[in-house]
Design a protein around this motif. Structure first.
Motif, PDB file in Angstrom:
ATOM      1  N   TYR A 289      34.520  36.167  44.618  1.00 16.84           N
ATOM      2  CA  TYR A 289      35.502  35.332  45.301  1.00 16.84           C
ATOM      3  C   TYR A 289      34.955  34.823  46.626  1.00 16.84           C
ATOM      4  O   TYR A 289      35.075  33.638  46.961  1.00 16.84           O
ATOM      5  CB  TYR A 289      36.793  36.118  45.556  1.00 16.84           C
TER       6      TYR A 289
ATOM      7  N   ASN B  70      27.143  38.723  36.979  1.00 21.65           N
ATOM      8  CA  ASN B  70      27.504  39.888  36.166  1.00 21.65           C
ATOM      9  C   ASN B  70      27.198  41.208  36.868  1.00 21.65           C
ATOM     10  O   ASN B  70      27.635  42.266  36.423  1.00 21.65           O
ATOM     11  CB  ASN B  70      26.774  39.836  34.823  1.00 21.65           C
ATOM     12  N   LYS B  71      26.461  41.140  37.975  1.00 22.10           N
ATOM     13  CA  LYS B  71      26.144  42.351  38.731  1.00 22.10           C
ATOM     14  C   LYS B  71      27.011  42.472  39.985  1.00 22.10           C
ATOM     15  O   LYS B  71      26.806  43.356  40.800  1.00 22.10           O
ATOM     16  CB  LYS B  71      24.667  42.349  39.128  1.00 22.10           C
ATOM     17  N   ARG B  72      27.970  41.573  40.148  1.00 23.21           N
ATOM     18  CA  ARG B  72      28.807  41.551  41.347  1.00 23.21           C
ATOM     19  C   ARG B  72      30.229  42.007  41.029  1.00 23.21           C
ATOM     20  O   ARG B  72      30.729  41.805  39.920  1.00 23.21           O
ATOM     21  CB  ARG B  72      28.871  40.132  41.943  1.00 23.21           C
ATOM     22  N   ARG B  73      30.878  42.567  42.035  1.00 20.82           N
ATOM     23  CA  ARG B  73      32.304  42.871  41.911  1.00 20.82           C
ATOM     24  C   ARG B  73      33.092  41.587  42.071  1.00 20.82           C
ATOM     25  O   ARG B  73      32.633  40.608  42.661  1.00 20.82           O
ATOM     26  CB  ARG B  73      32.707  43.884  42.978  1.00 20.82           C
ATOM     27  N   ALA B  74      34.322  41.600  41.555  1.00 18.32           N
ATOM     28  CA  ALA B  74      35.149  40.392  41.605  1.00 18.32           C
ATOM     29  C   ALA B  74      35.357  39.900  43.029  1.00 18.32           C
ATOM     30  O   ALA B  74      35.276  38.696  43.302  1.00 18.32           O
ATOM     31  CB  ALA B  74      36.491  40.656  40.938  1.00 18.32           C
ATOM     32  N   ASN B  75      35.614  40.814  43.974  1.00 17.11           N
ATOM     33  CA  ASN B  75      35.831  40.406  45.361  1.00 17.11           C
ATOM     34  C   ASN B  75      34.601  39.716  45.947  1.00 17.11           C
ATOM     35  O   ASN B  75      34.718  38.779  46.745  1.00 17.11           O
ATOM     36  CB  ASN B  75      36.198  41.622  46.220  1.00 17.11           C
ATOM     37  N   HIS B  76      33.422  40.197  45.563  1.00 14.68           N
ATOM     38  CA  HIS B  76      32.185  39.580  46.037  1.00 14.68           C
ATOM     39  C   HIS B  76      32.069  38.150  45.508  1.00 14.68           C
ATOM     40  O   HIS B  76      31.706  37.217  46.235  1.00 14.68           O
ATOM     41  CB  HIS B  76      30.989  40.428  45.596  1.00 14.68           C
TER      42      HIS B  76
ATOM     43  N   ASN C  61      33.145  31.752  33.154  1.00 13.30           N
ATOM     44  CA  ASN C  61      34.532  32.131  33.410  1.00 13.30           C
ATOM     45  C   ASN C  61      35.534  31.339  32.587  1.00 13.30           C
ATOM     46  O   ASN C  61      36.551  31.882  32.160  1.00 13.30           O
ATOM     47  CB  ASN C  61      34.845  31.975  34.911  1.00 13.30           C
TER      48      ASN C  61
ATOM     49  N   GLN D 270      22.865  34.818  44.650  1.00 14.14           N
ATOM     50  CA  GLN D 270      23.877  35.862  44.462  1.00 14.14           C
ATOM     51  C   GLN D 270      24.873  35.473  43.379  1.00 14.14           C
ATOM     52  O   GLN D 270      25.235  36.279  42.517  1.00 14.14           O
ATOM     53  CB  GLN D 270      24.623  36.109  45.779  1.00 14.14           C
TER      54      GLN D 270
ATOM     55  N   ASP E  36      40.455  35.393  34.341  1.00 13.24           N
ATOM     56  CA  ASP E  36      40.743  35.317  35.765  1.00 13.24           C
ATOM     57  C   ASP E  36      40.664  33.845  36.165  1.00 13.24           C
ATOM     58  O   ASP E  36      39.576  33.296  36.342  1.00 13.24           O
ATOM     59  CB  ASP E  36      39.733  36.153  36.557  1.00 13.24           C
TER      60      ASP E  36
ATOM     61  N   GLU F 227      27.019  42.970  49.791  1.00 11.21           N
ATOM     62  CA  GLU F 227      28.385  42.455  49.839  1.00 11.21           C
ATOM     63  C   GLU F 227      28.889  42.390  51.271  1.00 11.21           C
ATOM     64  O   GLU F 227      29.660  41.502  51.633  1.00 11.21           O
ATOM     65  CB  GLU F 227      29.299  43.331  48.987  1.00 11.21           C
TER      66      GLU F 227
END
Length: 258
Positions: A70, A62-68, A126, A57, A132, A21
């Motif tokens: 974005y 599904n393995k990432r945080r929301a900020n990542h 999404n 990436q 979101d 990240e």
């Protein structure tokens, strides 16, 4: 000048590999804040060295945080705003197969088609939840930017584009029918899928109007789902793009050999 591949594939002090990240944040910051770095990335002759790691990436969302997520989407959105870049990625044919893509064997796929495929897959995930709105909005905005330069779309890219549009159309029609019930409360969520559906219809219309004969796979995909699109004709807010799509399909029947 920092190497864009180095930013995504690991750097001293950062987590190794494309899952970092911190690497994505550095790339996002440079693209967003440095005009010279952005220009350097856009004129490179090997756009795949940057885009393929970013797409990989995003594929593992599904393995990432929301900020990542974005940041990954904004990176693609920034790049999609450059007309030459959006045009050139369809000229780059990726060697072999895309090993990390699991839904289907992707062979002889262009970089541009791979961008469409991953963006549409992300939008599908999404839009289905609509928890979101920031994520699908950015994804569809990037697709809208890329549409005028889209050529020779891979069959899987065309099927995903048409499939997502049909899915949203059916959902919107169901909600619209429920909203006609005088006892039903106002459905505020009706506006969101309608807007997303309108964008997708305009993406398809844009591709067909500008590059009809260079996108036969999209024409085939539309012909297989023409009944679903016919139900949108006359619907308030969607009548114009649906009518335009009908005209484009009529023209395509005579322009593309089936």
């Amino acid at each position: 000048m920092l190497n864009s591949r180095w930013l995504l594939c690991g750097a001293p002090g950062l987590s190794p590999g494309p899952a970092s990240e911190a690497s994505t944040l550095l790339l996002y910051t440079l693209l967003h804040g440095s005009k010279s770095f952005q220009e350097y990335v856009l004129v490179r002759s090997d756009p795949e060295s940057l885009l393929v790691p970013v797409l990989q990436q995003l594929y593992k969302a599904n393995k990432r945080r929301a900020n990542h997520l974005y940041m990954l989407q904004i990176i693609l959105l920034i790049l999609s705003q450059d007309t030459s870049f959006s045009h050139n990625i369809h000229k780059v044919m990726l060697p072999g197969t895309v090993s990390w893509y699991r839904e289907r064997l992707l062979h002889k796929v262009s970089l541009g088609s791979l961008v469409f495929i991953v963006l549409l897959r992300t939008a599908h995930q999404n839009v289905g939840q609509l928890q979101d709105l920031y994520l699908p909005t950015n994804t569809l905005a990037a697709l809208a930017n890329l549409a005028p330069q889209a050529t020779s779309l891979h069959s899987h890219a065309a099927q995903r584009l048409v499939g997502l549009t049909v899915q949203l159309a059916r959902r919107w029609l169901k909600l619209s029918q429920a909203a006609r019930d005088p006892l039903a409360p106002p459905l505020q969520e009706l506006q969101v899928p309608q807007e997303f559906l309108r964008i997708l219809l305009e993406v398809i219309n844009c591709i067909l109007s500008l590059n009809l004969t260079r996108n036969p796979e999209l024409v085939y995909a539309l012909l297989h789902k023409q009944e679903a699109f016919g139900q949108l004709r006359g619907q308030q807010g969607l009548a114009e793009p649906a009518e335009n799509l009908q005209v484009s399909r009529s023209c395509s029947a005579g322009s593309v050999q089936l």
